[in-house]
Design an enzyme around this catalytic site. Structure first.
Site, short mmCIF file in Angstrom:
data_model
loop_
_atom_site.label_atom_id
_atom_site.label_comp_id
_atom_site.label_asym_id
_atom_site.label_seq_id
_atom_site.Cartn_x
_atom_site.Cartn_y
_atom_site.Cartn_z
N TYR A 192 -17.41 14.64 36.97
CA TYR A 192 -17.69 15.96 37.75
C TYR A 192 -18.58 16.84 36.92
CZ TYR A 192 -16.91 20.90 39.40
OH TYR A 192 -17.10 21.86 40.13
N LYS A 203 -17.99 26.67 30.15
CA LYS A 203 -16.67 27.26 30.00
C LYS A 203 -16.19 28.03 28.69
CE LYS A 203 -14.82 24.50 33.57
NZ LYS A 203 -15.50 23.29 34.13
#
Ligand SMILES: *Cc1c(COP(=O)(O)O)cnc(C)c1O
Length: 410
Positions: free
Chosen positions: A135, A261
């Site tokens: 991903y 992130k």
């Protein structure tokens, strides 16, 4: 409804809890209830919510200047963060390009890789190798490089893959996969720009853990056949795997690394693409057309930079790797006690714990069950996983694990 939620069938959407406050590992809701966040808001809030030392640097920066474009201007927070990232990332990664999200930072890495070749006059090396169960984000090229899934299904007719490599889970048995990979390179490397891979653990695409030796072996073959390597550390970076970066588990360093992130501890969206000098050199020229033509409006945002700097400082000063190691041990020990026919596999790496079930049906209703028991957790497909903040208290972590155990032993 005016608001359109992510990854959500709006027609069947139930009630969405309204957050009024976050503190430590807890989210507080407007109806008076609260819950421990087991997944630290898509793995970003690595210090938990509303952490005072981070709040302080942000408030100070707001009163100085909140934003300035990085085109034609610069500032200390961006300069300092770039230097810090070069210092803490694996040796050889020396040039930092900022952007505002992981997906965009992935796109930047791909542009760097393809233009690295075209700047040398090679316009044939344009294809990309991606991985099974990967991903890399939701923008178009990132979707193409992600494995087929719920995330990409609506566009599958537009996302034809160039080449896909297998990621064997058995650390002792990857020789066949490696041979296939070398065969691919022998036949096609003249058209391939780069391999993109999540180091050591693949996250949203399947939470598969694999051997650092396999990663090194792929890297070595890429080097041998003149294919660049991009490690997507958006999920694995900043301690998630038990080392500062996933790459640190391996011996070899990629040409380009992507961070996101945890970079800004969940305070503000930001990301970085960091290239080796070998890549960077190919963009330096008298010819303007050889420059990297990319520039997200909010790249290098000073609020993002100061919070990232402070987050990294605390991570290092307060020995977060030990905290992460303790989280890993607690999850491992507790997972041993969770037994169920429905479970296919349990995996733990750093501050990531995954229970993979045999059938997706086994997790229907789990999210609601957990929330009733004051735990916020969101399975992806057959994966029930936790990725808590590193400052989670032991009793809070155990509470999450107890809720998981009770679900499987119901
Ligand atoms: C989340 C993620 C991305 C995308 O990041 P966004 O900030 O959501 O665009 C890319 N790669 C990996 C490995 C991720 O986990």
């Amino acid at each position: 409804m005016s608001i359109w939620y992510p990854y959500t069938q709006m027609q069947t959407l139930g009630k969405v809890p309204i957050v009024s406050k976050g503190k430590g590992s807890f989210l507080y809701f407007t109806d008076g209830t609260k819950a421990i966040d087991a997944i630290s808001s898509w793995w970003a809030c690595i210090h938990g919510y509303s952490y005072k030392p981070l709040n302080r640097v942000l408030k100070k920066q707001v009163d100085t200047f909140s934003h300035v474009m990085l085109g034609g201007l610069t500032h200390q927070p961006a300069l300092q963060l770039a230097e810090k990232l070069v210092e803490i990332t694996p040796k050889g990664l020396n040039h930092v390009f900022f952007s505002d999200s992981g997906s965009v930072a992935v796109e930047v890495a791909l542009k760097m890789a393809i233009q690295y070749w075209s700047n040398q006059g090679n316009k044939d090396k344009v294809k990309l190798i991606s991985c099974k169960n990967s991903y890399h984000g939701d923008t178009f090229k990132a979707m193409q490089l992600s494995d087929d899934s719920d995330f990409t299904v609506a566009f599958s007719h537009l996302l034809e893959k160039d080449f896909v490599v297998e990621i064997p889970e058995n650390p002792d048995d990857y020789s066949q996969a490696l041979q296939n990979f070398e065969n691919l390179l022998i036949t096609h490397s003249s058209t391939i720009a780069a391999l993109i891979i999540e180091p050591i653990i693949q996250c949203a695409g399947g939470f598969k853990v694999y051997s650092p030796d396999y990663l090194d072996a792929l890297n070595k073959l890429c080097f041998k056949y003149n294919v660049l390597t991009i490690y997507d550390e958006v999920a694995t970076g900043f301690g998630r795997t038990g080392k500062l970066f996933g790459t640190n588990h391996a011996k070899r360093v990629p040409d380009i690394i992507v961070l996101g992130k945890g970079l800004t501890a969940g305070y503000i969206g930001h990301a970085a693409t960091i290239a080796s000098t070998k890549i960077y050199q190919q963009f330096k020229s008298k010819d303007h057309d050889k420059a990297l033509m990319h520039g997200p409006t909010f790249m290098g945002n000073p609020l993002a930079c100061v919070v990232a700097l402070k987050s990294i400082e605390i991570f290092q000063k307060k020995d977060y790797l030990t905290k992460i190691n303790n989280i890993e041990n607690t999850i491992k020990q507790f997972f041993e006690t969770i037994q169920s026919e429905e479970i296919l596999d349990k995996r733990v790496l750093g501050a990531v714990g995954i229970i993979e079930v045999k059938n997706e049906k086994s997790v229907i209703g789990f999210k609601e069950f957990a929330l009733k028991n004051q735990v916020f957790i969101r399975p992806i497909g057959k994966m029930v996983y936790l990725m808590p903040s590193y400052r989670i208290k032991k009793k809070e972590l155990v509470k999450i694990l107890v809720v998981m155990k009770r679900w499987f032993e119901k």
